[in-house]
Every structure is written in C-alpha cells, then in structure tokens.
Design a protein around this motif. Structure first.
Motif, short mmCIF file in Angstrom:
data_model
loop_
_atom_site.label_atom_id
_atom_site.label_comp_id
_atom_site.label_asym_id
_atom_site.label_seq_id
_atom_site.Cartn_x
_atom_site.Cartn_y
_atom_site.Cartn_z
N UNK A 4 -66.40 15.73 -53.04
CA UNK A 4 -67.05 14.92 -54.06
C UNK A 4 -66.46 13.54 -54.24
N UNK A 5 -65.20 13.40 -53.93
CA UNK A 5 -64.52 12.11 -54.18
C UNK A 5 -64.22 11.31 -52.92
N UNK A 6 -64.41 11.91 -51.74
CA UNK A 6 -64.04 11.25 -50.50
C UNK A 6 -64.76 9.93 -50.29
N UNK A 7 -66.07 9.90 -50.57
CA UNK A 7 -66.81 8.67 -50.36
C UNK A 7 -66.32 7.57 -51.29
N UNK A 8 -66.08 7.90 -52.57
CA UNK A 8 -65.63 6.90 -53.52
C UNK A 8 -64.26 6.35 -53.14
N UNK A 9 -63.36 7.23 -52.74
CA UNK A 9 -62.03 6.79 -52.34
C UNK A 9 -62.11 5.85 -51.13
N UNK A 10 -62.93 6.20 -50.16
CA UNK A 10 -63.09 5.34 -48.99
C UNK A 10 -63.56 3.95 -49.36
N UNK A 11 -64.52 3.87 -50.28
CA UNK A 11 -65.03 2.57 -50.71
C UNK A 11 -63.97 1.79 -51.49
N UNK A 12 -63.18 2.48 -52.31
CA UNK A 12 -62.12 1.81 -53.06
C UNK A 12 -61.04 1.27 -52.12
N UNK A 22 -59.65 -7.16 -53.17
CA UNK A 22 -59.75 -6.87 -54.59
C UNK A 22 -58.37 -6.51 -55.13
N UNK A 23 -57.94 -7.19 -56.17
CA UNK A 23 -56.61 -6.97 -56.71
C UNK A 23 -56.54 -5.65 -57.45
N UNK A 24 -55.34 -5.09 -57.47
CA UNK A 24 -55.15 -3.77 -58.08
C UNK A 24 -55.62 -3.77 -59.54
N UNK A 25 -55.29 -4.83 -60.26
CA UNK A 25 -55.63 -4.86 -61.69
C UNK A 25 -57.13 -5.00 -61.92
N UNK A 26 -57.89 -5.33 -60.87
CA UNK A 26 -59.34 -5.45 -61.02
C UNK A 26 -60.05 -4.10 -60.96
N UNK A 27 -59.34 -3.07 -60.51
CA UNK A 27 -59.92 -1.73 -60.54
C UNK A 27 -59.85 -1.18 -61.96
N UNK A 28 -60.81 -0.36 -62.30
CA UNK A 28 -60.77 0.29 -63.61
C UNK A 28 -59.64 1.30 -63.65
N UNK A 29 -59.28 1.73 -64.84
CA UNK A 29 -58.21 2.74 -64.97
C UNK A 29 -58.57 4.00 -64.22
N UNK A 56 -60.51 4.29 -61.59
CA UNK A 56 -60.41 4.04 -60.15
C UNK A 56 -58.96 4.02 -59.69
N UNK A 57 -58.10 3.37 -60.46
CA UNK A 57 -56.68 3.37 -60.13
C UNK A 57 -56.12 4.78 -60.11
N UNK A 58 -56.51 5.57 -61.11
CA UNK A 58 -56.01 6.95 -61.18
C UNK A 58 -56.46 7.76 -59.98
N UNK A 59 -57.70 7.54 -59.52
CA UNK A 59 -58.22 8.29 -58.38
C UNK A 59 -57.43 7.95 -57.12
N UNK A 60 -57.19 6.66 -56.90
CA UNK A 60 -56.42 6.23 -55.73
C UNK A 60 -55.00 6.78 -55.79
#
Length: 427
Positions: free
Chosen positions: A374-382, A391-398, A400-404
């Motif tokens: 379920x999360x593989x596609x999202x992680x790949x895009x991130x 894209x800077x780290x701080x530009x990701x949402x909380x 998204x950061x947590x998922x990575x």
C-alpha cells in the motif's frame, strides 16, 4: 535521454502492457507500483548527477570497486572449459567448404582463434586481455560481420557461429571495462550505470562458463547475456524493447530478479557514495566551526578584559575575519547536515522500495511485509522528489517525513548489506 533510461522506458512499456491486462484491484495496485519503479529509475538515469555529484566525482569514488569487480572477472571468468569447447566449434567451422560468406568468416574465425589463445593464457596467469586501437577496430568490425551473417546459417553451424561471435563480444566487453578502469572517465551517470550492468551480466555468464563440461552446451541465454554486455559499452548502445523484455524474463527465470530491481539497486551505491562524501565534508566543517568558535570566544574574551579595550592588529584582523566567516561556515554546516540526514533517509528507505520490486505481493504478505504494497508507490514518489528533484526535507509534510523515516529505520541494515555486496562484488 540516455541508453539506460531508454532501456527502462522499454521495460516500462511491457510493464504497462501487463498492467492493462490486470483483472483485480490488487493486480492493478501492484502494476501501478511497478510503473512508479520505472519512473524512479528512468528519472535517475537521466538526472542522477544531482544526487551522486558530477560524473567525475562519481567515477573517482566508484573506480576502486569497479576495479575490484574487474579483477574478479579475470580470476573467475571464461576459464578452460569454455575455451576448449570453442576450439571444437572453430575446428568445425574451418572445415566448412568455401563460399562467398565464408571468405570473410575464415579471417574472422582466425581472429577469434588468436583471441581465444590470448584469453586462455590470460586466465592461466590472472592477467587481462588488452586490445590496441587496430585490434579493437578489428573486433568491432568482426562483431558486426558475425551479426550480419548469422541469418545465413542454420542448425549446428548457426550455433557455432553464435558461440564464436560471443568470444569476440567478450573480448570487446572486457577491453572496454579495462580501458575505463585503467585510464578512462565515465561521461555521465548513464555511462556509469551501463558499466556496472556490464560487469554484473558478465559475472553471471562467467559463473556458468566455468562449470561447462564436455556434454554441456553454451546456452542461448548465456550467449545473449554476453552480447548485451558488449553492447552496453558501445559508443552508441542500443537495445530493442524485445531484447529488454528477453533480458527481464531471463533475470526473472534465473535469479528471481527482473530488470527493474537489477537496474535500481545500482543506484544505492551511488547514493551511498554521495552520502559518504557529505559525511566527510560534515566532519571537516564540524571541526572547522568548533575551532573557529573557540578562537572567537577567546579573542572576544581577551578584548573584553583588555586594559585599553584593544587587541593587537593581528588579533583584531583575526577577530574581524571570524565574525564574517563563522556565520557562513555555520550556515554551510547546517546545510550539509540537513542534506546528509535527508539523503541517508532516502537511501535506506529506497531499500524498502527495492524489495517491493523484487518480491511478489504474495511473497510480501507471507513474510509479514504486506504493508509495503500500500505504501510502496508513495515512498517511491517521495524518494524521487527529495533525492532527485531537489525538494527540501522541510517541504515534505509531517506525515510524508514520518513515512520516509519509518522506511529508513526498518530497512537501514538491509540497505547497508546490499550496498556492501554491490560495492565489493566479492568472488
């Protein structure tokens, strides 16, 4: 667009065709993840220099482990079993009655006899076969002649021609690798990835060649692998979508590893090397900032207790310089710290994404890793947004950061193990 990204585009095409045939939501989801994989790898092949530094810096860091792989090829390569088998096939070809086609073939086979002798001697001595400019031109000429003539033969003769042509392909591939390792430079990331793919393909073929016996035949798959390996380092490399699909199926059949993960995993050492460079820069800046801060505090303290409220001219110049340079050094240190941390997250999280590529949905579910589906596609895009698109780290949402970070923490150890295996290319 480079050869490597063209290859991945071809892979994406037949992945997309498979996706269109999906009959369930689960199959469609899995196909979407595979398409994301193709997009990730294609982007990095085109724009990888933004992550792994410029090609020259990449090559400087990579050359030692590429050279190690080349040493392995010479030690474990086309040893005596294959050379003996080729000798028998050459004898058969030279015994054929003369014909217009065989006029050039006689010269070509004579050339291959000499290369087989050199190859055999090199294997005995643990040395390398190196071609001068004229010999390389001959090898390239005969390579094309063999391929043009293959349709003129059938049965045992066609098989003999393909194996003899394979020796020529092998010599060319090894020469090109040796030339790069010895004195060459990679042109870009695409070139580097082609070099690494060539080494991996030759390694797999050589393992099988070393185990040949009198009864065994050199398989069509092995002939194909060497041909692709030789083509990878050609000045203008090409690979048809049909050949790309054949390579994908061959890797799946032999090693349970398709073309996408075969390609993607080579990006991890590149990212790892970039992270190592950042780490060294971080250490230098960390020490530099600390030393300057200590010196700044001492000079400011000396100034505050000075009877006349002044420092010596030399100390005052030093203080003025520190007040200007230290804020810049601190900013550079903070920037490298953030980049190093983010790239480390991307690198380790990519291992989870790679496992999505390597395993089927059923295999992931059976090993308790179904959450990756379920999360593989999202992680790949991130990953591609952060590691490649800037894209800077701080530009990701909380979230998204947590998922990575979750992926990075889970797969850090396995990622480092894979990087170590790929870098060392141990025999």
């Amino acid at each position: 667009m480079g050869w490597f990204s063209n290859l991945l585009s071809a892979t994406s095409n037949f992945v997309s065709k498979a996706a269109s045939a999906a009959t369930s939501v689960a199959q469609s989801t899995w196909a979407a993840i595979k398409r994301t994989a193709a997009k990730v790898v294609t982007w990095v092949a085109n724009h990888g220099e933004s992550t792994v530094a410029k090609a020259k810096d990449l090559w400087k860091a990579a050359r030692p482990y590429v050279a190690h792989a080349t040493t392995w090829l010479h030690k474990a390569g086309m040893a005596h079993p294959l050379i003996k088998k080729v000798a028998v096939l050459i004898d058969g070809l030279l015994a054929l009655e003369k014909s217009p086609v065989l006029q050039w073939l006689d010269k070509a086979v004579t050339w291959i006899v000499e290369q087989a002798k050199r190859l055999n001697a090199a294997m005995e001595e643990g040395a390398q076969v190196e071609l001068n400019d004229a010999e390389r031109a001959h090898a390239e000429q005969y390579q094309q002649s063999f391929r043009d003539a293959q349709g003129s033969f059938s049965g045992e003769q066609a098989y003999s021609i393909s194996v003899v042509a394979m020796i020529n392909d092998l010599v060319l591939a090894q020469h090109n690798i040796n030339a790069l390792v010895k004195s060459g430079e990679v042109v870009d990331v695409d070139h580097f990835l082609r070099l690494r793919a060539t080494q991996k393909l030759l390694k797999e073929a050589n393992i099988r060649f070393a185990k040949l016996n009198e009864e065994a035949l050199v398989s069509a798959d092995d002939i194909f692998l060497v041909r692709v390996a030789a083509d990878l380092l050609a000045p203008a490399p090409t690979l048809s979508e049909t050949d790309a699909q054949t390579l994908d199926q061959l890797l799946q059949r032999r090693y349970n590893c398709g073309l996408l993960p075969f390609a993607f995993e080579e990006l991890l050492p590149a990212w790892h090397m970039r992270n190592e460079v950042l780490n060294e820069q971080w250490k230098v800046l960390s020490k530099q900032v600390a030393q300057k801060q200590v010196l700044l505090r001492r000079l400011e303290s000396d100034l505050s207790v000075s009877i006349d409220g002044r420092l010596s001219d030399e100390e005052q110049a030093m203080l003025n310089d520190l007040r200007k340079s230290l804020p810049l050094d601190r900013k550079a240190f903070e920037t490298i710290s953030a980049e190093k941390l983010a790239l480390s997250h991307y690198l380790h999280a990519a291992e989870g994404f790679l496992q999505v590529l390597e395993k089927s949905a059923e295999e992931l579910e059976a090993t308790g890793m179904g959450y990756l589906i379920g999360t593989g596609q999202q992680v790949g895009e991130l990953i591609i947004q952060g590691a490649e698109q800037g894209k800077r780290w701080e530009q990701f949402s909380t979230e998204e950061q947590d998922l990575i970070i979750d992926f990075a923490n889970i797969f850090e150890e396995e990622c480092l193990q894979r990087v170590q295996r790929l870098v060392e290319v141990s025999a």
